[in-house]
Scaffold this motif. Sequence first.
Motif, PDB file in Angstrom:
ATOM      1  N   ASP A   1       0.827  -1.205   0.000  1.00  0.00           N
ATOM      2  CA  ASP A   1       0.000   0.000   0.000  1.00  0.00           C
ATOM      3  C   ASP A   1       0.867   1.264   0.000  1.00  0.00           C
ATOM      4  OD1 ASP A   1      -2.291   1.493  -0.060  1.00  0.00           O
ATOM      5  OD2 ASP A   1      -2.730   1.301   2.072  1.00  0.00           O
ATOM      6  N   ALA A   2       1.676   1.392  -1.061  1.00  0.00           N
ATOM      7  CA  ALA A   2       2.538   2.574  -1.254  1.00  0.00           C
ATOM      8  C   ALA A   2       3.481   2.774  -0.073  1.00  0.00           C
ATOM      9  CB  ALA A   2       1.697   3.816  -1.508  1.00  0.00           C
ATOM     10  N   SER A   3       4.165   1.704   0.314  1.00  0.00           N
ATOM     11  CA  SER A   3       5.131   1.793   1.406  1.00  0.00           C
ATOM     12  C   SER A   3       6.216   2.810   1.089  1.00  0.00           C
ATOM     13  CB  SER A   3       5.774   0.424   1.653  1.00  0.00           C
ATOM     14  OG  SER A   3       4.827  -0.505   2.128  1.00  0.00           O
TER      15      SER A   3
ATOM     16  N   ASN B   1      -1.292   5.581  -1.313  1.00  0.00           N
ATOM     17  CA  ASN B   1      -1.822   4.847  -0.169  1.00  0.00           C
ATOM     18  C   ASN B   1      -3.343   4.811  -0.225  1.00  0.00           C
ATOM     19  OD1 ASN B   1      -2.803   4.854   2.900  1.00  0.00           O
ATOM     20  ND2 ASN B   1      -0.855   3.789   2.754  1.00  0.00           N
ATOM     21  N   MET B   2      -3.896   3.603  -0.308  1.00  0.00           N
ATOM     22  CA  MET B   2      -5.339   3.407  -0.409  1.00  0.00           C
ATOM     23  C   MET B   2      -5.977   3.087   0.933  1.00  0.00           C
ATOM     24  SD  MET B   2      -5.376   1.067  -3.890  1.00  0.00           S
ATOM     25  CE  MET B   2      -7.149   0.753  -3.771  1.00  0.00           C
ATOM     26  N   GLY B   3      -5.159   2.690   1.899  1.00  0.00           N
ATOM     27  CA  GLY B   3      -5.691   2.268   3.178  1.00  0.00           C
ATOM     28  C   GLY B   3      -5.919   0.767   3.213  1.00  0.00           C
TER      29      GLY B   3
ATOM     30  N   LEU C   1     -21.146 -10.275  -1.026  1.00  0.00           N
ATOM     31  CA  LEU C   1     -21.199  -9.201  -0.031  1.00  0.00           C
ATOM     32  C   LEU C   1     -20.602  -7.900  -0.558  1.00  0.00           C
ATOM     33  CD1 LEU C   1     -20.203 -11.133   3.221  1.00  0.00           C
ATOM     34  CD2 LEU C   1     -22.490 -10.545   2.408  1.00  0.00           C
ATOM     35  N   GLU C   2     -20.108  -7.954  -1.802  1.00  0.00           N
ATOM     36  CA  GLU C   2     -19.470  -6.796  -2.441  1.00  0.00           C
ATOM     37  C   GLU C   2     -18.291  -6.287  -1.633  1.00  0.00           C
ATOM     38  OE1 GLU C   2     -22.665  -4.021  -3.093  1.00  0.00           O
ATOM     39  OE2 GLU C   2     -23.379  -5.117  -4.863  1.00  0.00           O
ATOM     40  N   GLY C   3     -17.558  -7.232  -1.067  1.00  0.00           N
ATOM     41  CA  GLY C   3     -16.316  -6.916  -0.379  1.00  0.00           C
ATOM     42  C   GLY C   3     -16.505  -6.231   0.960  1.00  0.00           C
ATOM     43  N   PHE C   4     -15.404  -5.676   1.464  1.00  0.00           N
ATOM     44  CA  PHE C   4     -15.403  -4.945   2.731  1.00  0.00           C
ATOM     45  C   PHE C   4     -15.783  -3.487   2.465  1.00  0.00           C
ATOM     46  CE2 PHE C   4     -12.807  -8.620   3.399  1.00  0.00           C
ATOM     47  CZ  PHE C   4     -12.969  -8.967   4.736  1.00  0.00           C
ATOM     48  N   ASP C   5     -16.523  -2.912   3.386  1.00  0.00           N
ATOM     49  CA  ASP C   5     -17.022  -1.543   3.229  1.00  0.00           C
ATOM     50  C   ASP C   5     -15.881  -0.555   3.438  1.00  0.00           C
ATOM     51  OD1 ASP C   5     -18.236   0.939   3.395  1.00  0.00           O
ATOM     52  OD2 ASP C   5     -19.906   0.259   4.637  1.00  0.00           O
ATOM     53  N   GLU C   6     -15.530   0.180   2.391  1.00  0.00           N
ATOM     54  CA  GLU C   6     -14.381   1.085   2.439  1.00  0.00           C
ATOM     55  C   GLU C   6     -14.683   2.409   3.131  1.00  0.00           C
ATOM     56  OE1 GLU C   6     -12.534   1.397  -1.433  1.00  0.00           O
ATOM     57  OE2 GLU C   6     -12.615  -0.779  -1.733  1.00  0.00           O
TER      58      GLU C   6
END
Length: 293
Positions: free
Chosen positions: A40-42, A64-66, A174-179
């Motif tokens: 994640d863009a380290s 960085n997307m989180g 579930l359309e993934g994790f809620d961002e």
Amino acid sequence: MKLSVVITCFNAWEHVAQSLSYLTQNDNANIISEIILIDDASTVLPNIPFDKYDHLQLVRNTQNMGYVASVNKGCKIASGDLILLLDADAYVLSSLNDLVLVFQAKPSLGLANFTVVNQWGQSSGKMEPAPGLLSIILGQKLEAKWRHYFKGSEKSACYYSFAIAFRKTVFEELEGFDESFDFLDADIDFSIRFHQSQKWDSENISSILIQHDGGGSPQSTSKRVIRFYYNRIRLLKKNNNKWLVKVAIVLAWIRLVIEYFILKWGVKGNSEAVRIDKINGRKYLIKNLLYQL
């Protein structure tokens, strides 16, 4: 059944190196089809010979997307029928044979967690009951004591995402994790929606052992508490009557005011730096929490 392992990383290369080593040691049957590592863009360069690991796909985010968005990205890329999601500091200490065998034997099984220990070999937390309004009315510590005496059903427990496995079809349904969650409570929300679907079963596969060191994202107590409230309120608004949530927020605000004055004028047991940090956290929440109404 193909197994994809998804790991996310931000400047945690030392943990990633150990995780990859453990995965290799415990995959004697070549169960793992691919390992997808999301960087994640380290800002720190890795010192890991990635080319020595078969089926490893390193994906670098340009910005960085989180945590949550990185998890979703990795799971979408995964080509396996089954996804094992690991934090960088979650190490697989046993064979993964049972993981695939159990999912193959139980077509209705959609989500699983494992036996978890900390770095000292002690049993560690891996799930919690679905949180209710008391979680913000009482706060984290008081609610934990409440849960100790009034435990919810494990059948509807919410699994922590540092080490879980789920079918790719479950992730897609579930359309993934809620961002909208930064990372706190995204896994709780995922589990709640999983149970609400009433389509799949969940299970603890106790024969698989995971070591989770934790502490990969150091932060002050005040920042942790602030993040907890904002994420938890967002979670409760999704799954509860909004007016009841408003009442819970007001009651939480009253408790925070009381805690603020106790910390400022009463309790002196903590170190001065910790006490000031806690005071500042409460002060921020007292000023801003009611805007969540």
